[in-house]
Design a protein around this motif. Structure first.
Motif, mmCIF file in Angstrom:
data_model
loop_
_atom_site.group_PDB
_atom_site.id
_atom_site.type_symbol
_atom_site.label_atom_id
_atom_site.label_comp_id
_atom_site.label_asym_id
_atom_site.label_seq_id
_atom_site.Cartn_x
_atom_site.Cartn_y
_atom_site.Cartn_z
ATOM 1 N N GLU A 1 0.834 -1.208 0.000
ATOM 2 C CA GLU A 1 0.000 0.000 0.000
ATOM 3 C C GLU A 1 0.872 1.264 0.000
ATOM 4 O O GLU A 1 1.991 1.270 0.509
ATOM 5 C CB GLU A 1 -0.969 0.073 1.192
ATOM 6 N N LEU B 1 -0.278 -3.115 -4.362
ATOM 7 C CA LEU B 1 -1.520 -2.428 -4.020
ATOM 8 C C LEU B 1 -2.617 -3.480 -3.882
ATOM 9 O O LEU B 1 -2.868 -4.237 -4.817
ATOM 10 C CB LEU B 1 -1.886 -1.423 -5.117
ATOM 11 N N TYR C 1 -7.877 -0.716 -5.542
ATOM 12 C CA TYR C 1 -7.686 0.537 -6.279
ATOM 13 C C TYR C 1 -7.919 1.817 -5.482
ATOM 14 O O TYR C 1 -7.636 2.910 -5.976
ATOM 15 C CB TYR C 1 -8.608 0.544 -7.516
ATOM 16 N N ARG D 1 -5.124 4.402 -0.714
ATOM 17 C CA ARG D 1 -4.080 3.379 -0.646
ATOM 18 C C ARG D 1 -3.098 3.428 -1.815
ATOM 19 O O ARG D 1 -2.112 2.703 -1.815
ATOM 20 C CB ARG D 1 -4.722 1.982 -0.606
ATOM 21 N N VAL D 2 -3.382 4.225 -2.824
ATOM 22 C CA VAL D 2 -2.548 4.130 -4.029
ATOM 23 C C VAL D 2 -1.896 5.437 -4.480
ATOM 24 O O VAL D 2 -0.848 5.401 -5.130
ATOM 25 C CB VAL D 2 -3.353 3.531 -5.224
ATOM 26 N N ALA E 1 1.990 6.580 -4.359
ATOM 27 C CA ALA E 1 2.970 5.632 -4.922
ATOM 28 C C ALA E 1 4.279 6.281 -5.381
ATOM 29 O O ALA E 1 5.352 5.686 -5.255
ATOM 30 C CB ALA E 1 2.334 4.861 -6.081
ATOM 31 N N ALA F 1 -0.548 -5.099 -8.970
ATOM 32 C CA ALA F 1 -1.942 -5.166 -8.514
ATOM 33 C C ALA F 1 -2.683 -6.200 -9.347
ATOM 34 O O ALA F 1 -2.143 -6.732 -10.331
ATOM 35 C CB ALA F 1 -2.619 -3.804 -8.657
ATOM 36 N N THR G 1 -2.236 6.554 -10.031
ATOM 37 C CA THR G 1 -1.234 5.502 -9.912
ATOM 38 C C THR G 1 -1.669 4.331 -10.776
ATOM 39 O O THR G 1 -2.760 3.789 -10.593
ATOM 40 C CB THR G 1 -1.126 5.034 -8.446
#
Ligand SMILES: [Zn+2]
Length: 317
Positions: free
Chosen positions: A50, A78, A81, A85-86, A89, A99, A136
């Motif tokens: 993450e 990841l 989506y 959390r992304v 990056a 992912a 990302t």
């Protein structure tokens, strides 16, 4: 007349984060109900799990990682989506961003709308939002299983079925029996179901998570859980999904409205889950998605800033 804020947009208190070493070189960084992250130190690179919501927020986590290793980042994994959390990056400078295939597709389809939606719902997590360089995008995707060789251990990325989104994966360490579950499982936090495939999630997907037999589990939010508390977190997540889904179904079958379904399911869950982080925030979106799924909408509708507002006002008004 002032509008009632989203529950999480009024939550501005800073959380205390905790670094825990779950096994040699395996770390979880949990933050009292804010999104969890982790990392695994290999022989010549670090695998990061993450990315947080912005490069500024990610850098704070990277500074913590630098207290245990100077190795560069190899893979950034990841679990799904969601923007929180992304979008950080870029700070990792990772060799690859990995992912599930469906996560890559959802980023293309709804990543921009989700970015705006989540920034509006949870502004505290988006500190330094101006440092986000854009969406990302994963550099590498897979369908069912991807094994990553870190030199001294193999880490498995597994897709266990549709759940919190269509593309959730877990990070599984088979020797140590450690699972980073993303938002498929929450420990002492409320699940977010707004993009969920609830029927699959509460059934086969959570069964598959349970079947891993994890000894330590890092959920999407909340503390690291161990031994019997792993089963408890999975059971709590399943029971929550079931209560929202069946409660919404009962109101819908009785000719009621989504607002009524929100009121009855919220009241039913409040005694057990009311004190959990993001409970109030998730409930209107959870009930709306349950309603949509019961309406036969298989592909979850996209949340936009406008739709967030509309649903929040309609259900909580
Ligand atoms: Zn999520």
């Amino acid at each position: 007349m002032s509008r009632r804020p989203f529950a999480s947009s009024a939550d501005l208190a800073e959380k205390t984060a905790t670094l825990e070493e779950l096994a040699p070189g395996v770390y979880a960084y949990t933050a009292q109900g804010d999104p969890n992250v982790g990392c695994i130190v290999g022989t010549d690179a670090v695998l990061a799990i993450e990315a947080r919501a912005t490069p500024v927020m990610a850098q704070r986590w990277i500074d913590v990682i630098r207290s245990v290793t100077d190795l560069p980042f190899g893979d950034l994994v990841l679990t799904h989506y969601h923007a929180v959390r992304v979008l950080g990056a870029a700070a990792f400078g990772a060799r690859r961003i990995v992912a599930h295939r469906n996560t890559a597709a959802w980023i293309e389809e709804r990543g921009l709308q989700d970015w705006a939606s989540e920034a509006g719902r949870m502004p505290r997590l988006f500190e330094g939002a101006d440092t986000i360089p854009g969406l990302t995008r994963p550099t590498d995707t897979f369908d069912d299983l991807m094994a990553l060789d870190l030199g001294d251990r193999v880490v498995e990325l597994r897709y266990l079925g549709r759940g919190h989104t269509a593309g959730d994966i877990v990070v599984w360490l088979p020797d140590e029996r450690i699972c980073f579950g993303g938002d498929l499982v929450e420990a002492e936090a409320a699940p977010y179901m707004g993009d969920g495939h609830i029927g699959d999630w509460r059934g086969a997907t959570l069964e598959a998570v349970a079947a891993l037999g994890a000894r330590q589990l890092v959920g999407g939010r909340g503390p690291v859980v161990r031994d019997e508390a792993v089963a408890q977190a999975i059971d709590d997540t399943r029971a929550f999904l079931l209560a929202v889904f069946d409660g919404t179904r009962a109101v819908r079958d009785g000719g009621g409205t989504p607002a009524e379904a929100y009121r009855t399911t919220r009241a039913a869950l409040e005694p057990r889950y009311g004190s959990f982080p993001i409970f109030e925030h998730t409930m209107p979106f959870n009930v709306q998605r349950a309603w949509d799924e019961l309406d036969g909408i298989d592909h979850p509708r996209i949340w936009t800033v406008e739709r967030d507002r509309e649903v929040w006002d309609a259900l909580t008004g």
